[in-house]
Design a protein around this motif. Structure first.
Motif, PDB file in Angstrom:
ATOM      1  N   PRO A   1       0.821  -1.289   0.070  1.00 22.26           N
ATOM      2  CA  PRO A   1       0.087  -0.085   0.030  1.00 22.26           C
ATOM      3  C   PRO A   1       0.810   1.199   0.059  1.00 22.26           C
ATOM      4  O   PRO A   1       0.414   2.166  -0.274  1.00 22.26           O
ATOM      5  CB  PRO A   1      -0.832   0.012   1.231  1.00 22.26           C
ATOM      6  CG  PRO A   1      -0.934  -1.475   1.578  1.00 22.26           C
ATOM      7  CD  PRO A   1       0.414  -2.232   1.111  1.00 22.26           C
ATOM      8  N   ASP A   2       2.123   1.260   0.722  1.00 32.38           N
ATOM      9  CA  ASP A   2       3.043   2.697   0.710  1.00 32.38           C
ATOM     10  C   ASP A   2       3.693   2.568  -0.480  1.00 32.38           C
ATOM     11  O   ASP A   2       4.604   3.785  -0.568  1.00 32.38           O
ATOM     12  CB  ASP A   2       3.687   2.757   1.903  1.00 32.38           C
ATOM     13  CG  ASP A   2       4.844   1.475   1.962  1.00 32.38           C
ATOM     14  OD1 ASP A   2       4.810   0.307   1.056  1.00 32.38           O
ATOM     15  OD2 ASP A   2       5.184   1.539   3.003  1.00 32.38           O
ATOM     16  N   GLY A   3       3.836   1.706  -1.386  1.00 38.58           N
ATOM     17  CA  GLY A   3       4.608   1.471  -2.667  1.00 38.58           C
ATOM     18  C   GLY A   3       6.147   1.374  -2.434  1.00 38.58           C
ATOM     19  O   GLY A   3       6.734   1.185  -3.215  1.00 38.58           O
ATOM     20  N   SER A   4       6.442   0.882  -1.286  1.00 36.90           N
ATOM     21  CA  SER A   4       7.960   0.686  -0.970  1.00 36.90           C
ATOM     22  C   SER A   4       8.321  -0.699  -1.348  1.00 36.90           C
ATOM     23  O   SER A   4       9.515  -0.942  -1.158  1.00 36.90           O
ATOM     24  CB  SER A   4       8.122   0.922   0.733  1.00 36.90           C
ATOM     25  OG  SER A   4       7.570   0.028   1.559  1.00 36.90           O
ATOM     26  N   TRP A   5       7.424  -1.688  -1.331  1.00 34.26           N
ATOM     27  CA  TRP A   5       7.847  -2.947  -1.860  1.00 34.26           C
ATOM     28  C   TRP A   5       6.832  -3.639  -2.651  1.00 34.26           C
ATOM     29  O   TRP A   5       5.617  -3.018  -2.778  1.00 34.26           O
ATOM     30  CB  TRP A   5       8.253  -3.687  -0.584  1.00 34.26           C
ATOM     31  CG  TRP A   5       7.080  -4.051   0.300  1.00 34.26           C
ATOM     32  CD1 TRP A   5       6.794  -3.216   1.374  1.00 34.26           C
ATOM     33  CD2 TRP A   5       6.265  -5.285   0.446  1.00 34.26           C
ATOM     34  NE1 TRP A   5       5.642  -3.609   2.074  1.00 34.26           N
ATOM     35  CE2 TRP A   5       5.316  -5.206   1.730  1.00 34.26           C
ATOM     36  CE3 TRP A   5       6.226  -6.377  -0.171  1.00 34.26           C
ATOM     37  CZ2 TRP A   5       4.420  -5.806   2.084  1.00 34.26           C
ATOM     38  CZ3 TRP A   5       5.526  -7.403   0.505  1.00 34.26           C
ATOM     39  CH2 TRP A   5       4.473  -7.200   1.615  1.00 34.26           C
ATOM     40  N   LEU A   6       7.157  -4.814  -3.277  1.00 32.32           N
ATOM     41  CA  LEU A   6       6.073  -5.495  -4.026  1.00 32.32           C
ATOM     42  C   LEU A   6       6.369  -6.941  -3.597  1.00 32.32           C
ATOM     43  O   LEU A   6       7.167  -7.298  -2.937  1.00 32.32           O
ATOM     44  CB  LEU A   6       6.775  -5.515  -5.413  1.00 32.32           C
ATOM     45  CG  LEU A   6       6.911  -3.937  -6.049  1.00 32.32           C
ATOM     46  CD1 LEU A   6       8.076  -4.150  -7.345  1.00 32.32           C
ATOM     47  CD2 LEU A   6       5.745  -3.270  -6.455  1.00 32.32           C
ATOM     48  N   SER A   7       5.377  -7.534  -3.957  1.00 34.06           N
ATOM     49  CA  SER A   7       5.398  -9.070  -3.978  1.00 34.06           C
ATOM     50  C   SER A   7       4.943  -9.763  -5.512  1.00 34.06           C
ATOM     51  O   SER A   7       4.394  -9.159  -6.078  1.00 34.06           O
ATOM     52  CB  SER A   7       4.474  -9.753  -3.050  1.00 34.06           C
ATOM     53  OG  SER A   7       4.617 -11.170  -2.749  1.00 34.06           O
ATOM     54  N   ALA A   8       5.775 -10.944  -5.699  1.00 32.44           N
ATOM     55  CA  ALA A   8       5.570 -11.537  -7.001  1.00 32.44           C
ATOM     56  C   ALA A   8       5.792 -13.107  -6.928  1.00 32.44           C
ATOM     57  O   ALA A   8       6.212 -13.382  -5.912  1.00 32.44           O
ATOM     58  CB  ALA A   8       6.194 -10.730  -7.897  1.00 32.44           C
ATOM     59  N   GLU A   9       5.613 -13.666  -8.021  1.00 29.11           N
ATOM     60  CA  GLU A   9       5.685 -15.373  -8.223  1.00 29.11           C
ATOM     61  C   GLU A   9       7.322 -15.174  -8.880  1.00 29.11           C
ATOM     62  O   GLU A   9       7.542 -14.241  -9.569  1.00 29.11           O
ATOM     63  CB  GLU A   9       4.865 -15.952  -9.033  1.00 29.11           C
ATOM     64  CG  GLU A   9       3.427 -16.106  -8.558  1.00 29.11           C
ATOM     65  CD  GLU A   9       2.893 -16.788  -9.660  1.00 29.11           C
ATOM     66  OE1 GLU A   9       3.161 -17.400 -10.404  1.00 29.11           O
ATOM     67  OE2 GLU A   9       1.520 -16.729  -9.510  1.00 29.11           O
ATOM     68  N   SER A  10       8.512 -15.935  -8.402  1.00 36.98           N
ATOM     69  CA  SER A  10       9.529 -15.979  -8.939  1.00 36.98           C
ATOM     70  C   SER A  10      10.079 -17.541  -8.969  1.00 36.98           C
ATOM     71  O   SER A  10       9.766 -18.399  -7.841  1.00 36.98           O
ATOM     72  CB  SER A  10      10.472 -15.195  -7.851  1.00 36.98           C
ATOM     73  OG  SER A  10      11.893 -15.323  -8.244  1.00 36.98           O
ATOM     74  N   ASP A  11      10.712 -17.689  -9.846  1.00 36.15           N
ATOM     75  CA  ASP A  11      11.346 -19.063 -10.063  1.00 36.15           C
ATOM     76  C   ASP A  11      13.142 -18.903  -9.829  1.00 36.15           C
ATOM     77  O   ASP A  11      13.767 -19.773 -10.090  1.00 36.15           O
ATOM     78  CB  ASP A  11      11.181 -19.835 -11.337  1.00 36.15           C
ATOM     79  CG  ASP A  11      11.723 -19.312 -12.534  1.00 36.15           C
ATOM     80  OD1 ASP A  11      12.055 -17.914 -12.469  1.00 36.15           O
ATOM     81  OD2 ASP A  11      11.726 -19.931 -13.512  1.00 36.15           O
ATOM     82  N   ALA A  12      13.506 -17.815  -9.408  1.00 34.03           N
ATOM     83  CA  ALA A  12      14.828 -17.569  -9.074  1.00 34.03           C
ATOM     84  C   ALA A  12      15.649 -18.511  -8.271  1.00 34.03           C
ATOM     85  O   ALA A  12      16.809 -18.775  -8.397  1.00 34.03           O
ATOM     86  CB  ALA A  12      15.116 -16.134  -8.572  1.00 34.03           C
ATOM     87  N   GLN A  13      14.732 -19.115  -7.160  1.00 34.58           N
ATOM     88  CA  GLN A  13      15.565 -19.906  -6.210  1.00 34.58           C
ATOM     89  C   GLN A  13      14.686 -21.371  -6.051  1.00 34.58           C
ATOM     90  O   GLN A  13      14.963 -22.196  -5.341  1.00 34.58           O
ATOM     91  CB  GLN A  13      15.565 -19.264  -4.844  1.00 34.58           C
ATOM     92  CG  GLN A  13      16.520 -17.958  -4.850  1.00 34.58           C
ATOM     93  CD  GLN A  13      16.565 -17.241  -3.670  1.00 34.58           C
ATOM     94  OE1 GLN A  13      17.096 -17.970  -2.764  1.00 34.58           O
ATOM     95  NE2 GLN A  13      15.623 -16.432  -3.286  1.00 34.58           N
ATOM     96  N   GLY A  14      13.597 -21.374  -6.805  1.00 34.36           N
ATOM     97  CA  GLY A  14      12.715 -22.593  -6.860  1.00 34.36           C
ATOM     98  C   GLY A  14      11.796 -22.777  -7.793  1.00 34.36           C
ATOM     99  O   GLY A  14      11.784 -21.874  -8.815  1.00 34.36           O
TER     100      GLY A  14
END
Length: 343
Positions: free
Chosen positions: A117-130
């Motif tokens: 909500p404050d725009g300071s971080w994000l969440s997403a799907e990633s396969d960088a480590q799994g």
């Protein structure tokens, strides 16, 4: 700009014609969308009066993600294919112009990103480590991402709570997709649903009191509401279940949900229902495909996609279904609308 009506049969319709030019010009904000008019997928922007601007021009296909909370940037998923393999990269695109900021190197899975909500971080799907982790990352280049889940069967589709303290997501560790919630650092995970079919695509209500998700537990896809503690599970449409339901969108005040029901012969219809419960009201006639609803920031209008004119275009209407107005007119498909607040 062409107008289409609802023939007075859509819910709350207070006029079958399109919005007047004066009303359209007074609507705050703009709509970004995906267009295929340049032979590839680029992000464009259209104002409610129909003025269009191209946002991205890269060699890859660019898919518009969510707009940043301050309305100044857009998450873009850039996709390219190399030797039959697809590579994805999350980028932060300034809407006022300028170069996009890539958040990581291209890889096979980088999708379903959401802003805190404050725009300071994000969440997403990633396969960088799994295979597929829910991760936390910053909207800056080359900052290492943090894994919030580590499940070999994969976790997907993160949704950050309105207070930024928790993340809802889907996980398949028990063999089928279920809805989970954890703190924003990945700790204190709890499972909300337990059914031997697929529960997926969680979305928080603006007040954080509900999570809506898609489930096929009745052999068709249907929307359900559940409290973040796992209580009060109920179907959104109650007894009025008509076709597969998907693409829920809470109104900015959290009082209503708009969603899509898929009908036979590739038709789809938009519906609106009070979150507190009630009979869903049809916003469109359902004679063609109408889907991908997106609320305006003031909650008074909806952008959506329709194929009623033979093309796939972005349309606009009042939140009661009246004033349905075609915004884009390119021969190639325009879709995936997302509102940008005017600051």
């Amino acid at each position: 700009m062409l107008g289409v009506g609802c023939s007075g049969r859509c819910g709350g319709a207070s006029g079958a014609g399109p919005l007047s030019k004066e009303e359209a010009r007074a609507i705050p904000g703009a709509v970004v969308f995906l267009s295929e008019r340049a032979g590839q997928k680029d992000v464009w922007q259209v104002s409610p009066d129909g003025t269009e601007t191209q946002i991205t021009r890269g060699p890859e296909d660019d898919y518009p993600g969510p707009v940043s909370p301050d309305g100044k940037s857009l998450l873009v998923v850039a996709v390219r294919e190399v030797d039959g393999l697809q590579f994805q990269q999350l980028r932060v695109q300034p809407l006022a112009g300028g170069d996009a900021v890539p958040l990581h190197a291209p890889r096979a899975r980088a999708r379903n990103a959401v802003w805190a909500p404050d725009g300071s971080w994000l969440s997403a799907e990633s396969d960088a480590q799994g295979f597929s982790d829910v991760v936390r990352l910053e909207p800056r280049a080359d900052v290492p991402e943090v894994r919030l889940t580590q499940v070999k069967e994969g976790c997907f589709e993160p949704a950050i709570s309105p207070d930024g303290q928790e993340v809802a997501f889907v996980c398949s560790r028990e063999g089928d997709p279920e809805i989970y919630v954890a703190k924003a650092d990945g700790t204190n995970e709890r499972r909300l649903t337990a059914f031997h079919r697929e529960d997926r695509a969680p979305v928080w209500s603006p007040d954080g009191k509900w999570i809506v998700f898609v489930s096929d537990r009745e052999n068709r896809e249907r929307l359900y509401l559940i409290r973040p503690d796992g209580s009060d599970l109920r179907a959104v449409s109650g007894e009025s279940f008509s076709g597969d339901e998907r693409e829920p969108a809470f109104s900015p005040d959290g009082k209503h949900l708009v969603y899509v029901s898929r009908e036979p012969e590739a038709r789809a219809r938009l519906w609106r229902v009070p979150v507190e419960g009630g009979v869903p009201v049809a916003l469109t006639e359902g004679q063609r495909r109408d889907d991908m609803p997106a609320w305006s920031p003031d909650g008074k209008y909806l952008a959506f996609v329709s194929e009623r004119e033979g093309n796939t275009d972005v349309y606009l209407m009042r939140a009661d279904g009246s004033g349905q107005t075609r915004l884009t007119t390119a021969k190639e498909p325009d879709w995936l609308p997302r509102w940008v607040a005017r600051r």
